[in-house]
Design a protein around this motif. Sequence first.
Motif, mmCIF file in Angstrom:
data_model
loop_
_atom_site.group_PDB
_atom_site.id
_atom_site.type_symbol
_atom_site.label_atom_id
_atom_site.label_comp_id
_atom_site.label_asym_id
_atom_site.label_seq_id
_atom_site.Cartn_x
_atom_site.Cartn_y
_atom_site.Cartn_z
ATOM 1 N N ALA A 131 0.827 -1.208 0.000
ATOM 2 C CA ALA A 131 0.000 0.000 0.000
ATOM 3 C C ALA A 131 0.861 1.257 0.000
ATOM 4 C CB ALA A 131 -0.936 -0.006 1.208
ATOM 5 N N MET A 143 2.385 1.942 -3.308
ATOM 6 C CA MET A 143 1.373 2.428 -4.259
ATOM 7 C C MET A 143 1.041 3.894 -4.019
ATOM 8 S SD MET A 143 -1.332 -0.763 -4.192
ATOM 9 C CE MET A 143 -2.559 0.072 -5.187
ATOM 10 N N GLY A 144 1.463 4.434 -2.865
ATOM 11 C CA GLY A 144 1.149 5.814 -2.522
ATOM 12 C C GLY A 144 -0.095 5.955 -1.674
ATOM 13 N N ALA A 145 -0.490 4.898 -0.985
ATOM 14 C CA ALA A 145 -1.725 4.905 -0.200
ATOM 15 C C ALA A 145 -1.612 5.804 1.026
ATOM 16 C CB ALA A 145 -2.079 3.489 0.236
ATOM 17 N N SER A 146 -2.722 6.447 1.347
ATOM 18 C CA SER A 146 -2.792 7.257 2.557
ATOM 19 C C SER A 146 -3.594 6.558 3.652
ATOM 20 C CB SER A 146 -3.432 8.609 2.250
ATOM 21 O OG SER A 146 -4.743 8.443 1.754
ATOM 22 N N ALA A 153 -7.165 0.302 -0.207
ATOM 23 C CA ALA A 153 -6.259 1.406 0.097
ATOM 24 C C ALA A 153 -6.718 2.640 -0.668
ATOM 25 C CB ALA A 153 -4.828 1.055 -0.303
ATOM 26 N N ARG A 154 -6.588 3.808 -0.018
ATOM 27 C CA ARG A 154 -6.885 5.066 -0.708
ATOM 28 C C ARG A 154 -5.588 5.552 -1.332
ATOM 29 N NH1 ARG A 154 -10.483 9.238 2.079
ATOM 30 N NH2 ARG A 154 -8.999 8.920 3.748
ATOM 31 N N VAL A 155 -5.562 5.581 -2.661
ATOM 32 C CA VAL A 155 -4.378 5.978 -3.419
ATOM 33 C C VAL A 155 -4.735 7.205 -4.238
ATOM 34 C CG1 VAL A 155 -2.671 5.254 -5.132
ATOM 35 C CG2 VAL A 155 -3.606 3.563 -3.536
ATOM 36 N N HIS A 156 -4.125 8.319 -3.889
ATOM 37 C CA HIS A 156 -4.389 9.586 -4.588
ATOM 38 C C HIS A 156 -5.890 9.883 -4.664
ATOM 39 C CE1 HIS A 156 -0.162 9.500 -5.494
ATOM 40 N NE2 HIS A 156 -0.302 8.360 -6.140
ATOM 41 N N LYS A 202 -8.788 1.570 -3.945
ATOM 42 C CA LYS A 202 -8.389 0.438 -4.786
ATOM 43 C C LYS A 202 -8.200 -0.788 -3.908
ATOM 44 C CE LYS A 202 -5.938 3.423 -7.921
ATOM 45 N NZ LYS A 202 -5.134 3.392 -9.095
ATOM 46 N N ILE A 260 -6.257 -4.003 -2.687
ATOM 47 C CA ILE A 260 -4.819 -4.283 -2.670
ATOM 48 C C ILE A 260 -4.527 -5.763 -2.398
ATOM 49 C CG2 ILE A 260 -4.067 -1.947 -2.136
ATOM 50 C CD1 ILE A 260 -3.885 -2.766 0.812
#
Length: 87
Positions: A16, A19-22, A34-37, A41, A43
Amino acid sequence: MRIDTKEALHDLLVKAVLMGASDVILRTGDAPWARVHGQWKTIADAALSDNETVTLANIIGGSGDIATRILSGTDLDFSYEIRVSRT
């Protein structure tokens, strides 16, 4: 892939992060998200079982009445930190 050990949880969270997840959501009956940008999505491919969710919550938040709270449908919100080397 079962996600029911600390190592499997860390692997999932590293994925995550890379991938850039927050944020990551672990919910019984759903694959991890996962929240990505700003977009959610999946994961992992498989939905989490009750046992996996309880095990992960115990890893993240310690023991206690977590299993009872999860199985009753109560939402839990935890912060969990990992270190990821990006080299």
